[in-house]
Design a protein around this motif. Structure first.
Motif, PDB file in Angstrom:
ATOM      1  N   LEU A 118       0.807  -1.248   0.060  1.00 40.01           N
ATOM      2  CA  LEU A 118      -0.011  -0.122   0.105  1.00 40.01           C
ATOM      3  C   LEU A 118       0.672   1.402   0.103  1.00 40.01           C
ATOM      4  O   LEU A 118       0.598   2.050  -0.814  1.00 40.01           O
ATOM      5  N   LYS A 119       1.966   1.233   0.979  1.00 36.86           N
ATOM      6  CA  LYS A 119       2.698   2.472   0.763  1.00 36.86           C
ATOM      7  C   LYS A 119       3.530   2.621  -0.400  1.00 36.86           C
ATOM      8  O   LYS A 119       3.459   3.649  -0.969  1.00 36.86           O
ATOM      9  N   ASN A 120       3.760   1.622  -1.150  1.00 34.46           N
ATOM     10  CA  ASN A 120       4.362   1.682  -2.498  1.00 34.46           C
ATOM     11  C   ASN A 120       3.440   2.210  -3.425  1.00 34.46           C
ATOM     12  O   ASN A 120       3.680   3.156  -4.349  1.00 34.46           O
ATOM     13  N   ALA A 121       2.242   1.840  -3.522  1.00 35.22           N
ATOM     14  CA  ALA A 121       1.255   2.143  -4.465  1.00 35.22           C
ATOM     15  C   ALA A 121       0.762   3.698  -3.935  1.00 35.22           C
ATOM     16  O   ALA A 121       0.488   4.421  -4.989  1.00 35.22           O
ATOM     17  N   LEU A 122       0.831   4.010  -2.747  1.00 33.37           N
ATOM     18  CA  LEU A 122       0.558   5.427  -2.604  1.00 33.37           C
ATOM     19  C   LEU A 122       1.651   6.292  -2.946  1.00 33.37           C
ATOM     20  O   LEU A 122       1.498   7.453  -3.717  1.00 33.37           O
ATOM     21  N   ASP A 123       2.983   5.849  -2.872  1.00 28.34           N
ATOM     22  CA  ASP A 123       4.054   6.650  -3.408  1.00 28.34           C
ATOM     23  C   ASP A 123       4.290   7.089  -5.021  1.00 28.34           C
ATOM     24  O   ASP A 123       4.951   7.826  -5.355  1.00 28.34           O
ATOM     25  N   TYR A 124       3.728   6.068  -5.622  1.00 36.97           N
ATOM     26  CA  TYR A 124       3.732   6.106  -7.117  1.00 36.97           C
ATOM     27  C   TYR A 124       3.048   7.336  -7.493  1.00 36.97           C
ATOM     28  O   TYR A 124       3.530   7.774  -8.733  1.00 36.97           O
ATOM     29  N   LEU A 125       1.951   7.842  -6.891  1.00 39.81           N
ATOM     30  CA  LEU A 125       1.264   9.068  -7.381  1.00 39.81           C
ATOM     31  C   LEU A 125       1.047  10.160  -6.555  1.00 39.81           C
ATOM     32  O   LEU A 125       1.545  10.161  -5.287  1.00 39.81           O
ATOM     33  N   ARG A 126       0.997  11.554  -6.909  1.00 35.59           N
ATOM     34  CA  ARG A 126       0.781  12.561  -6.048  1.00 35.59           C
ATOM     35  C   ARG A 126      -0.676  13.241  -6.576  1.00 35.59           C
ATOM     36  O   ARG A 126      -1.463  13.248  -5.605  1.00 35.59           O
ATOM     37  N   VAL A 127      -0.619  14.179  -7.812  1.00 36.51           N
ATOM     38  CA  VAL A 127      -1.802  14.997  -7.945  1.00 36.51           C
ATOM     39  C   VAL A 127      -3.009  14.053  -8.157  1.00 36.51           C
ATOM     40  O   VAL A 127      -3.944  14.576  -7.878  1.00 36.51           O
ATOM     41  N   GLU A 128      -2.953  12.602  -8.329  1.00 37.91           N
ATOM     42  CA  GLU A 128      -4.089  11.780  -8.512  1.00 37.91           C
ATOM     43  C   GLU A 128      -4.630  11.654  -7.187  1.00 37.91           C
ATOM     44  O   GLU A 128      -5.802  11.521  -7.271  1.00 37.91           O
ATOM     45  N   TRP A 129      -4.031  11.861  -6.178  1.00 38.40           N
ATOM     46  CA  TRP A 129      -4.596  11.634  -4.896  1.00 38.40           C
ATOM     47  C   TRP A 129      -5.179  13.033  -4.476  1.00 38.40           C
ATOM     48  O   TRP A 129      -6.046  13.001  -3.422  1.00 38.40           O
ATOM     49  N   ASN A 130      -4.539  14.085  -4.674  1.00 40.53           N
ATOM     50  CA  ASN A 130      -4.674  15.359  -4.144  1.00 40.53           C
ATOM     51  C   ASN A 130      -5.968  15.840  -4.201  1.00 40.53           C
ATOM     52  O   ASN A 130      -6.930  15.582  -4.980  1.00 40.53           O
ATOM     53  N   ASN A 131      -6.539  16.667  -2.863  1.00 33.03           N
ATOM     54  CA  ASN A 131      -7.849  17.087  -2.831  1.00 33.03           C
ATOM     55  C   ASN A 131      -8.890  16.268  -2.990  1.00 33.03           C
ATOM     56  O   ASN A 131      -9.922  16.557  -3.404  1.00 33.03           O
ATOM     57  N   LYS A 132      -8.897  14.997  -2.245  1.00 32.86           N
ATOM     58  CA  LYS A 132      -9.855  13.895  -2.539  1.00 32.86           C
ATOM     59  C   LYS A 132     -10.028  13.632  -0.839  1.00 32.86           C
ATOM     60  O   LYS A 132      -9.223  13.658   0.069  1.00 32.86           O
ATOM     61  N   ALA A 133     -11.311  13.122  -0.808  1.00 32.66           N
ATOM     62  CA  ALA A 133     -11.579  12.500   0.366  1.00 32.66           C
ATOM     63  C   ALA A 133     -11.517  10.965   0.700  1.00 32.66           C
ATOM     64  O   ALA A 133     -11.377  10.184  -0.137  1.00 32.66           O
TER      65      ALA A 133
END
Ligand SMILES: Cc1cc2nc3c(=O)[nH]c(=O)nc-3n(C[C@H](O)[C@H](O)[C@H](O)COP(=O)(O)O)c2cc1C
Length: 180
Positions: free
Chosen positions: A89-104
């Motif tokens: 999960l940590k690795n999959a989170l690290d792969y992306l940035r803007v795709e996560w931003n400003n979401k709940a």
């Protein structure tokens, strides 16, 4: 107004993992609400190597980026590995940035003490990724919510908790959509 897209992310990838059971249970409850398009995103499907790993096939990363970008919010299915989240999960989170931003996001965790320590670690990571995580947090015990620690038999209280968590995710995901 168009329905929100909410991704239910399976954090673990090991053979024999429990996360598909937990994710399917959450999706079943969520689908009954009719308030969003709920989709399971299974990290295992993308076959992500460690971020930046030399000579590794990272061709699944483009789909991972596209599928996460398409979501307005998330439910993280979180398992406790050595008092934290799984490396997958940590690795999959690290792969992306803007795709996560400003979401709940909401968190559903499991472990010997409900996966509580992993969930709290995840909250710190989500802050860095500009993901607003809600307060209500269903925490499943491997001893009382699973038969023999392997077959999910969640109580009615946990079902209520999933709905209360989604009651918080949906308005926050709606609000955050307006600033993206
Ligand atoms: C490497 C590893 C470390 C673990 N560490 C913990 C732990 O610190 N605390 C805990 O409650 N459970 C721990 N467990 C038990 C897991 O929470 C349990 O096996 C759970 O089902 C793992 O999720 P998964 O089946 O989706 O992989 C650990 C399991 C593994 C594989």
């Amino acid at each position: 107004m168009e329905k929100l897209n909410i991704g239910i992310i399976l954090g673990s990838t090991r053979e024999g993992r429990l996360s598909p059971q937990v994710g399917n249970w959450v999706k079943q409850l969520a689908d009954q609400r009719g308030d969003a398009n709920y989709t399971i995103l299974d990290i295992a499907d993308y076959k992500l190597p460690l971020l930046g790993e030399k000579d590794a096939d990272a061709s699944g990363a483009a789909d991972w980026s596209k599928d996460v970008a398409a979501q307005d919010g998330f439910v993280f299915i979180v398992q406790e590995y050595n008092h934290s989240i799984a490396a997958s999960l940590k690795n999959a989170l690290d792969y992306l940035r803007v795709e996560w931003n400003n979401k709940a996001a909401g968190i559903v965790s499991y472990g010997s003490v409900g996966g509580a320590r992993a969930a709290e670690h995840l909250r710190g990571i989500l802050g860095e990724l500009l993901i607003a995580d809600v307060r209500v947090h269903p925490a499943l015990s491997l001893f009382t919510d699973f038969e023999n620690g392997s077959v999910l038999k969640a109580s009615a209280v946990q079902e209520t908790s999933v709905n209360q968590m989604l009651d918080q995710v949906i308005p926050w995901a709606t609000a955050l959509k307006t600033i993206r």
